[in-house]
Enzyme design. Structure first.
Site, PDB file in Angstrom:
ATOM      1  N   ASP A  50     -90.928  -9.215 -98.154  1.00 22.35           N
ATOM      2  CA  ASP A  50     -92.229  -8.677 -97.756  1.00 22.35           C
ATOM      3  C   ASP A  50     -92.029  -7.244 -97.280  1.00 22.35           C
ATOM      4  O   ASP A  50     -90.908  -6.745 -97.208  1.00 22.35           O
ATOM      5  CB  ASP A  50     -92.883  -9.533 -96.662  1.00 22.35           C
ATOM      6  CG  ASP A  50     -91.944  -9.791 -95.489  1.00 22.35           C
ATOM      7  OD1 ASP A  50     -91.085  -8.925 -95.207  1.00 22.35           O
ATOM      8  OD2 ASP A  50     -92.045 -10.855 -94.856  1.00 22.35           O
ATOM      9  N   ASP A  52     -93.195  -4.327 -94.239  1.00 22.95           N
ATOM     10  CA  ASP A  52     -93.788  -4.072 -92.937  1.00 22.95           C
ATOM     11  C   ASP A  52     -94.098  -2.584 -92.817  1.00 22.95           C
ATOM     12  O   ASP A  52     -93.377  -1.736 -93.359  1.00 22.95           O
ATOM     13  CB  ASP A  52     -92.843  -4.486 -91.808  1.00 22.95           C
ATOM     14  CG  ASP A  52     -92.593  -5.994 -91.793  1.00 22.95           C
ATOM     15  OD1 ASP A  52     -93.496  -6.735 -92.215  1.00 22.95           O
ATOM     16  OD2 ASP A  52     -91.503  -6.401 -91.366  1.00 22.95           O
ATOM     17  N   ASP A 129     -82.284  -3.187 -84.195  1.00 22.45           N
ATOM     18  CA  ASP A 129     -81.003  -3.865 -83.990  1.00 22.45           C
ATOM     19  C   ASP A 129     -79.843  -3.217 -84.731  1.00 22.45           C
ATOM     20  O   ASP A 129     -78.835  -2.835 -84.137  1.00 22.45           O
ATOM     21  CB  ASP A 129     -81.133  -5.344 -84.364  1.00 22.45           C
ATOM     22  CG  ASP A 129     -81.808  -5.559 -85.705  1.00 22.45           C
ATOM     23  OD1 ASP A 129     -82.044  -4.579 -86.448  1.00 22.45           O
ATOM     24  OD2 ASP A 129     -82.107  -6.729 -86.035  1.00 22.45           O
TER      25      ASP A 129
END
Length: 413
Positions: A50, A52, A129
């Protein structure tokens, strides 16, 4: 900043709905970046699951731009722009780490405040991260923006933590599991500092929410990397705190890697099957098929083997029941043909799945191979269904009770 001519990402690779969201944000004066794993996967030549979107518009500003927008989350406020029933484009406002002493007026809002302090794209990148997950694609200039050295790490196929690893793992212990997952999925090496950070911070994974760990574990099975990740987790001291004291063995890791190859070949693993696979080696040691045991005892032992995992992760009774039925079915199949109840066993809807798991076990251990073939022939109707051996005691038919006759001859006067 890498211009369009120097990278491989094209707008043709981005779905139409995501482009609509990005262009509307841009036309209204906001920054609109493709962020996270979508950029990483496109640069690696992979198809993203997907896309974002990152923006400097606040969640409420995004909502005002899209009638089909819904705000979700309390700790981490996001905008979901929905297209039809199934398509959702997630839009996140750029965030930053709060400054020292910057706290909300209400102390109870501390965690929500920590995650919802809005900032610049650069500040947002340094909150992420791993460097390979902090790359941005700008819809305005079609360029790649890299604040953290992610492009260099992509080229070196290396996973590196942004910031000091132990500090980042302390903030979110699940990052340790995600680090091993990304290395396995992308065939990357783990940066030496990140590796040392996992060794030092491994016990902290026990503080993560069990529901979140459970979902991350199923992601490993969905991506076909459960065996490799859990094997590395065991070697780094992460597995036992991750799974509440569970210690895997080589046979289990080999079995999981066999299931992973099937998953990558298009045969997914559901949770009861995964749970039974994780417990099978321990179950066969607790209840070896060459030892005579009543079915009630086999069911009890299967439940005991599964209990720690099911209890810790609050697994629904229906799922744990199916996993237990798989283990009991494997015990009965491994006992061999010509056992009492063979017809009922072959008619049990869980038997084909139990035989499938036993077949995987036989592939990695060499046990029961001939027996698996015999059972498959019986299930396919190519072999006769056996009856109990002649010396087996016949089941006694229970005689119906005779009704007691009324012998009273007198009648009340």
């Amino acid at each position: 900043m890498v211009p369009r001519a120097a990278h491989c990402i094209s707008r043709k690779q981005i779905d139409e709905e995501t482009l609509k969201v990005m262009y509307r944000l841009h036309r209204n004066g906001f920054k609109a970046y493709l962020v996270g794993g979508g950029v990483r996967d496109l640069l690696l030549g992979r198809r993203p699951k997907d896309f974002d979107v990152g923006t400097d518009a606040t969640p409420n500003q995004v909502k005002n731009l899209f009638r089909n927008c819904f705000l979700v989350g309390r700790r981490f406020r996001l905008a979901h722009v929905r297209f039809g029933r199934d398509k959702v484009v997630e839009v996140a406002t750029f965030r930053r780490k709060p400054a020292v002493g910057e706290m909300p007026e209400d102390p109870e809002d501390h965690f929500r405040f920590q995650e919802n302090v809005f900032g610049s794209p650069c500040e947002d990148a340094f909150r992420r991260d791993f460097t390979i997950n902090a790359l941005f694609y700008d819809i305005n200039s079609f360029s790649i923006i890299d604040y953290v050295g992610g492009l260099e790490d992509l080229a070196a196929r290396r996973l590196r933590v942004i910031g000091e690893p132990v500090e980042r793992f302390t903030e979110d212990p699940v990052r340790m599991l995600r680090a091993l997952e990304f290395c396995a999925r992308l065939d990357f090496s783990l940066d030496a500092e990140a590796r040392q950070g996992i060794y030092r911070a491994a016990p902290l994974i026990a503080d993560a929410a069990p529901a979140r760990i459970r979902e991350e574990l199923m992601e490993l099975f969905r991506h076909g990397v459960a065996g490799a990740v859990l094997r590395h987790a065991a070697a780094m001291g992460l597995l036992e705190p991750l799974l509440a004291g569970y210690a895997g063995d080589e046979e289990t890791f080999d079995l999981l890697e066999h299931l992973d190859r099937r998953t990558r070949g298009g045969l997914p693993v559901v949770e009861p099957f995964a749970l039974a696979a994780l417990s099978l080696s321990r179950f066969l040691r607790a209840c070896p098929p060459n030892r005579e045991a009543p079915v009630t005892e086999v069911v009890r032992l299967a439940g005991l083997v599964l209990a720690p995992h099911c209890g810790y992760f609050s697994i629904a009774r229906a799922i744990s029941h199916q996993a237990r039925e798989l283990l009991v079915g494997i015990y009965r199949l491994a006992r061999g043909r010509r056992q009492r109840g063979e017809r009922r066993l072959l008619g049990n809807p869980m038997t084909p799945h139990a035989l499938d798991l036993l077949g995987c076990w036989s592939e990695v251990t060499g046990d029961y191979r001939d027996l698996v073939g015999q059972w498959r022939a019986a299930l396919d109707g190519k072999a006769p269904v056996s009856t109990p051996p002649p010396d087996a005691p016949a089941k006694r038919r229970r005689r119906p009770r005779r009704r007691k006759r009324n012998t009273d001859k007198g009648s009340p006067g």
